[in-house]
Write an enzyme that holds these catalytic residues in place. Structure first.
Site, PDB file in Angstrom:
ATOM      1  N   ILE A  70      -8.459 -61.133 -56.955  1.00  0.00           N
ATOM      2  CA  ILE A  70      -7.409 -60.292 -56.386  1.00  0.00           C
ATOM      3  C   ILE A  70      -6.057 -60.997 -56.489  1.00  0.00           C
ATOM      4  O   ILE A  70      -5.024 -60.361 -56.443  1.00  0.00           O
ATOM      5  CB  ILE A  70      -7.692 -59.901 -54.907  1.00  0.00           C
ATOM      6  CG1 ILE A  70      -7.732 -61.143 -54.003  1.00  0.00           C
ATOM      7  CG2 ILE A  70      -8.940 -59.065 -54.768  1.00  0.00           C
ATOM      8  CD1 ILE A  70      -7.607 -60.810 -52.507  1.00  0.00           C
ATOM      9  N   ASP A  71      -6.079 -62.331 -56.622  1.00  0.00           N
ATOM     10  CA  ASP A  71      -4.827 -63.112 -56.588  1.00  0.00           C
ATOM     11  C   ASP A  71      -3.983 -62.955 -57.860  1.00  0.00           C
ATOM     12  O   ASP A  71      -2.794 -63.266 -57.853  1.00  0.00           O
ATOM     13  CB  ASP A  71      -5.128 -64.603 -56.389  1.00  0.00           C
ATOM     14  CG  ASP A  71      -5.965 -64.879 -55.150  1.00  0.00           C
ATOM     15  OD1 ASP A  71      -5.925 -64.048 -54.225  1.00  0.00           O
ATOM     16  OD2 ASP A  71      -6.657 -65.909 -55.114  1.00  0.00           O
TER      17      ASP A  71
HETATM   18  O1  F6P Z   1      -9.114 -66.026 -54.112  1.00  0.00           O
HETATM   19  C1  F6P Z   1      -9.321 -64.848 -53.397  1.00  0.00           C
HETATM   20  C2  F6P Z   1      -9.060 -65.065 -51.945  1.00  0.00           C
HETATM   21  O2  F6P Z   1      -9.234 -63.829 -51.273  1.00  0.00           O
HETATM   22  C3  F6P Z   1      -7.701 -65.676 -51.606  1.00  0.00           C
HETATM   23  O3  F6P Z   1      -6.650 -64.750 -51.698  1.00  0.00           O
HETATM   24  C4  F6P Z   1      -7.970 -66.220 -50.218  1.00  0.00           C
HETATM   25  O4  F6P Z   1      -7.123 -67.296 -49.920  1.00  0.00           O
HETATM   26  C5  F6P Z   1      -9.397 -66.674 -50.313  1.00  0.00           C
HETATM   27  O5  F6P Z   1      -9.990 -65.971 -51.384  1.00  0.00           O
HETATM   28  C6  F6P Z   1     -10.187 -66.460 -49.056  1.00  0.00           C
HETATM   29  O6  F6P Z   1     -11.436 -67.017 -49.227  1.00  0.00           O
HETATM   30  P1  F6P Z   1     -12.622 -66.835 -48.199  1.00  0.00           P
HETATM   31  O7  F6P Z   1     -13.280 -65.510 -48.494  1.00  0.00           O
HETATM   32  O8  F6P Z   1     -13.506 -67.984 -48.477  1.00  0.00           O
HETATM   33  O9  F6P Z   1     -12.044 -66.831 -46.826  1.00  0.00           O
END
Ligand code: F6P
Length: 358
Positions: A138-139
């Site tokens: 998504i980033d």
């Molecule tokens: O890389 C995708 C992402 O949703 C980032 O935008 C976010 O910082 C991270 O993953 C969150 O990860 P988790 O699901 O481990 O909290």
């Protein structure tokens, strides 16, 4: 031929469309598809943890969020630790995966992942695995592709949230702060903020000064504007400040979060305006993908199978100028693709009168 598919790292809207594309294209070639469960971890148990996928199994999955295969962003295959640090995957892990694939007769593996998972895929390729990558996050922070699937869905969720925050903020004459995901890149904040009509967008790529943001809000107040919408990327930091993290050290990469509250807490006394913070969090990752992500995902899945057919291993599907092609995985993973502070999108934001905090 038997091929494997797995998705690794955070889930992302559109994953099921990629799986569907892979299965459909492989079936046309008379190939069998093994879907490994919970990312690379599915390669480890003796005999492998997988489901065989046929076109019948993928009917209607394109509209579903998440992934029918399950995923994890932790575990034995974490090759990327922190920003820019790469760890070597232990040899016993590599051999267990190799033995299982050999035993199953799976000759090639499609890895659907972001920066971390594709770093693992690259290492596996260097160790002799036949790997093809599909860019997922998504980033939208992967190099060598103009877009990853999942990004459009996340942006759509941000825009929807801003639409909602605008009406409540306007009613109460409040400053509304929305913290969004994106890790160290500001794409979700920038696209979502422009799409959702934010007046302030704070990005990891541009250090911001809250006094400047407060001056901007105070000026709006003088002009009779009732409310202000601020979007802040989770990876943004105050001038001279550090990244704000949640303190969760269980993930292989640093867990970001909390900058929205800091912004809200500091903006309130500087402006005298009632200020509220909303953290959008995993709502940006869950739910049905947009049609763009479904279509992009399906195209990526089909392309990955074509790449295997052509023996294009060590490469990743890439989207450039409306065309789905391929690039070496190495071109995509060594550094993150970030927002260019003097690029066209930032320029557009400024031309729209959006404050970027500097
Ligand atoms: O890389 C995708 C992402 O949703 C980032 O935008 C976010 O910082 C991270 O993953 C969150 O990860 P988790 O699901 O481990 O909290």
């Amino acid at each position: 031929m038997k091929i494997g598919v797995l998705n690794s790292g955070g889930d992302c809207p559109g994953l099921n469309s990629v799986i569907s594309g892979v299965v459909g294209a492989a079936d046309k070639l008379g190939w069998e598809v093994y879907g490994f469960i919970d990312g690379f971890e599915g390669l480890l148990p003796e005999g492998g943890d997988y489901i065989k996928l046929t076109p019948d199994d993928t009917i209607g999955i394109g509209k579903l969020g998440g992934t029918i295969l399950g995923t994890t962003n932790k575990g034995n295959f974490a090759a990327k630790v922190g920003v820019g640090d790469v760890a070597k995957i232990p040899e016993e892990i590599m051999s267990a995966a190799r033995d299982n694939l050999k035993h199953l007769g799976v000759e090639a593996l499609i890895v659907i992942g972001g920066d971390g998972s594709l770093t693992t895929a690259l290492q596996m390729n260097e160790e002799g695995f036949n790997v093809v990558g599909v860019p997922k996050t998504i980033d939208n922070d992967l190099q060598a592709t103009a877009m990853t699937f999942g990004f459009d869905s996340a942006v759509t969720t941000v825009v929807d949230a801003l639409d909602r925050l605008q009406t409540t903020g306007q009613s109460h004459k409040r400053v509304m702060v929305l913290e969004v995901m994106g890790r160290h890149a500001g794409w979700i904040a920038l696209w979502g903020g422009i799409g959702g009509g934010a007046q302030v967008i704070l990005l990891p790529e541009i250090e911001f000064d809250l006094n400047k943001v407060a001056d901007f809000i105070n000026q709006r107040e003088k002009e009779g504007k009732r409310s202000t919408l601020i979007v802040v990327a989770e990876g943004a930091s105050l001038k001279g400040g550090k990244l704000v993290t949640t303190g969760d050290t269980t993930a292989s990469e640093i867990a970001l979060g909390g900058v929205g509250k800091i912004v809200a807490d500091q903006i309130e006394p500087l402006t005298g305006k009632d200020t509220r913070c909303c953290v959008l969090g995993h709502l940006q990752r869950g739910g049905s993908p947009t049609s763009i992500d479904r279509i992009l995902g399906a195209r990526f899945g089909v392309k990955a199978v074509k790449m295997i057919k052509a023996g294009e291993y060590g490469r990743m599907v890439s989207y450039q100028a409306y065309h789905v092609g391929s690039v070496p995985i190495a071109d995509a993973v060594h550094q993150l693709r970030k927002v260019d502070p003097s690029g066209e999108m930032v320029d557009t934001a400024r031309a729209l009168g959006i404050c970027l905090g500097n």
